[in-house]
Write a protein that holds these residues in place. Structure first.
Motif, PDB file in Angstrom:
ATOM      1  N   ASP A   1       2.411   1.726  -3.414  1.00  0.00           N
ATOM      2  CA  ASP A   1       1.441   2.265  -4.363  1.00  0.00           C
ATOM      3  C   ASP A   1       1.178   3.740  -4.097  1.00  0.00           C
ATOM      4  OD1 ASP A   1       1.282  -0.236  -5.466  1.00  0.00           O
ATOM      5  OD2 ASP A   1      -0.565  -0.790  -4.413  1.00  0.00           O
ATOM      6  N   ARG A   2       1.132   4.101  -2.798  1.00  0.00           N
ATOM      7  CA  ARG A   2       0.884   5.510  -2.450  1.00  0.00           C
ATOM      8  C   ARG A   2       2.031   6.393  -2.922  1.00  0.00           C
ATOM      9  NH1 ARG A   2       2.247   9.285   0.883  1.00  0.00           N
ATOM     10  NH2 ARG A   2       3.868   7.962   1.798  1.00  0.00           N
TER      11      ARG A   2
ATOM     12  N   ASP B   1      -2.600  15.911  -1.240  1.00  0.00           N
ATOM     13  CA  ASP B   1      -3.275  16.449  -2.427  1.00  0.00           C
ATOM     14  C   ASP B   1      -3.357  17.971  -2.355  1.00  0.00           C
ATOM     15  OD1 ASP B   1      -3.682  13.993  -3.592  1.00  0.00           O
ATOM     16  OD2 ASP B   1      -5.647  13.698  -2.683  1.00  0.00           O
TER      17      ASP B   1
ATOM     18  N   ALA C   1       4.116   5.704  -5.368  1.00  0.00           N
ATOM     19  CA  ALA C   1       4.091   5.746  -6.829  1.00  0.00           C
ATOM     20  C   ALA C   1       3.024   6.723  -7.324  1.00  0.00           C
ATOM     21  CB  ALA C   1       3.836   4.353  -7.382  1.00  0.00           C
ATOM     22  N   ALA C   2       1.845   6.688  -6.688  1.00  0.00           N
ATOM     23  CA  ALA C   2       0.775   7.607  -7.088  1.00  0.00           C
ATOM     24  C   ALA C   2       1.184   9.055  -6.829  1.00  0.00           C
ATOM     25  CB  ALA C   2      -0.508   7.275  -6.330  1.00  0.00           C
TER      26      ALA C   2
ATOM     27  N   ARG D   1       3.518  10.165  -9.547  1.00  0.00           N
ATOM     28  CA  ARG D   1       2.816  10.505 -10.793  1.00  0.00           C
ATOM     29  C   ARG D   1       2.131  11.866 -10.675  1.00  0.00           C
ATOM     30  NH1 ARG D   1       1.557   4.924 -10.431  1.00  0.00           N
ATOM     31  NH2 ARG D   1      -0.456   5.407  -9.474  1.00  0.00           N
ATOM     32  N   LYS D   2       1.534  12.121  -9.529  1.00  0.00           N
ATOM     33  CA  LYS D   2       0.866  13.412  -9.342  1.00  0.00           C
ATOM     34  C   LYS D   2       1.885  14.551  -9.351  1.00  0.00           C
ATOM     35  CE  LYS D   2      -3.177  11.799  -6.744  1.00  0.00           C
ATOM     36  NZ  LYS D   2      -3.922  11.899  -5.459  1.00  0.00           N
TER      37      LYS D   2
ATOM     38  N   THR E   1       0.829  -1.209   0.000  1.00  0.00           N
ATOM     39  CA  THR E   1       0.000   0.000   0.000  1.00  0.00           C
ATOM     40  C   THR E   1       0.859   1.253   0.000  1.00  0.00           C
ATOM     41  OG1 THR E   1      -1.774  -1.149   1.183  1.00  0.00           O
ATOM     42  CG2 THR E   1      -1.796   1.256   1.251  1.00  0.00           C
TER      43      THR E   1
END
Length: 295
Positions: free
Chosen positions: A139-140, A271, A142-143, A146-147, A136
């Protein structure tokens, strides 16, 4: 009832039963206190350890998805050790022609097997939980990477934008890409007027969006503020969160971003920090365009 509660309660009960049987067997075989203590203590302790393992399993929500695996490990080891007990008793029968203490030996081996299996199962369950947590987090990260790359791309696009409308369009697209919020308005506010530069808000009319922009125009410039489901101006029952940001303020005119989140997932602090970078790019470019002499 939670699966871990059912599994843990079953293991705890089994441990208490085994501990009780071990104590009864000890006092059945001898009436010497020291012999009873030496014979009973290790195996009673194992039964109580099995009960504690069940209590731990029932209390720790880490095992909610893997409680069944712990029980399977315990049952499997118990069966395996039961097979060992059967072989030992068969060998005893063949060599001595007697099955003396068969019941005592069987319960001893089953107690060891049950505890061994449950401990291995708990270790396996925690290892799987740690692995999922690492996946997890991977993945976080990596995300987020990308952002962050998207923020860089939007920053370059904003830096070359030739008009306020183009900048507003990039802000709207960036918010949608980074957070999944597809209802965004960029407004230029002066006195009691609000001019829409870009607007994709469907849950509320332009008048209410403008009223909200005027209400937040005194917020610190560049900060992305999450108002939750209670913004200064209500945008509709389906709005779960409202994000606002003041982009620029010059000569009584303020550029404000309003984003209405109607999706199932809310934005987090990361975010909002990424959105603040987009807002910072927009601030710099809008100031540059304002400072340029009229053609």
């Amino acid at each position: 009832m939670h699966r871990r509660t059912l599994a843990g309660s079953g293991l705890a009960a089994a441990g208490l039963v085994l501990a009780g049987i071990q104590f009864i067997h000890a006092i059945q075989q001898t009436d010497i206190p020291v012999a009873i203590a030496v014979d009973a203590t290790p195996f009673v302790a194992m039964g109580l350890a099995l009960s504690y393992a069940g209590y731990w399993l029932a209390r720790d929500d880490t095992f909610e998805e893997t409680a069944a695996r712990v029980v399977v490990w315990g049952a499997g080891a118990t069966v395996a050790f039961a097979a060992v007990a059967a072989l030992v008793l068969f060998s005893q029968q063949v060599t001595t022609g007697s099955l003396d203490r068969a019941a005592y030996l069987t319960v001893d081996i089953l107690t060891v097997g049950a505890l061994t299996g449950v401990l291995v199962g708990l270790y396996d369950a925690r290892s799987r939980h740690r692995l999922r947590a690492l996946e997890t987090e991977r993945d976080r990260v990596a995300a987020f990477g990308r952002k962050a790359a998207d923020v860089n791309n939007y920053g370059r696009a904003i830096a070359t934008a030739g008009s306020d409308d183009a900048i507003a369009a990039y802000i709207t697209e960036a918010i949608s890409s980074l957070t999944g919020i597809d209802e965004t308005a960029v407004l230029r506010v002066r006195d009691d007027e609000a001019e829409l530069l870009s607007n994709t808000v469907r849950t509320a009319g332009a008048e209410r969006v403008g009223k909200l922009a005027r209400a937040v125009r005194d917020e610190p410039r560049g900060d992305v503020v999450a108002h939750g489901d209670a913004p200064p101006v209500d945008l509709g029952e389906t709005v779960r969160d409202v994000l606002t940001a003041v982009v620029t303020e010059r000569d009584g005119t303020t550029t404000v971003v309003v984003a209405a989140d109607t999706g199932p997932a809310s934005t987090d602090e990361q975010d909002r920090k990424l959105l603040e970078l987009v807002v910072a790019h927009a601030t710099v470019r809008l100031d540059e365009l304002t400072a340029q002499p009229a053609q």
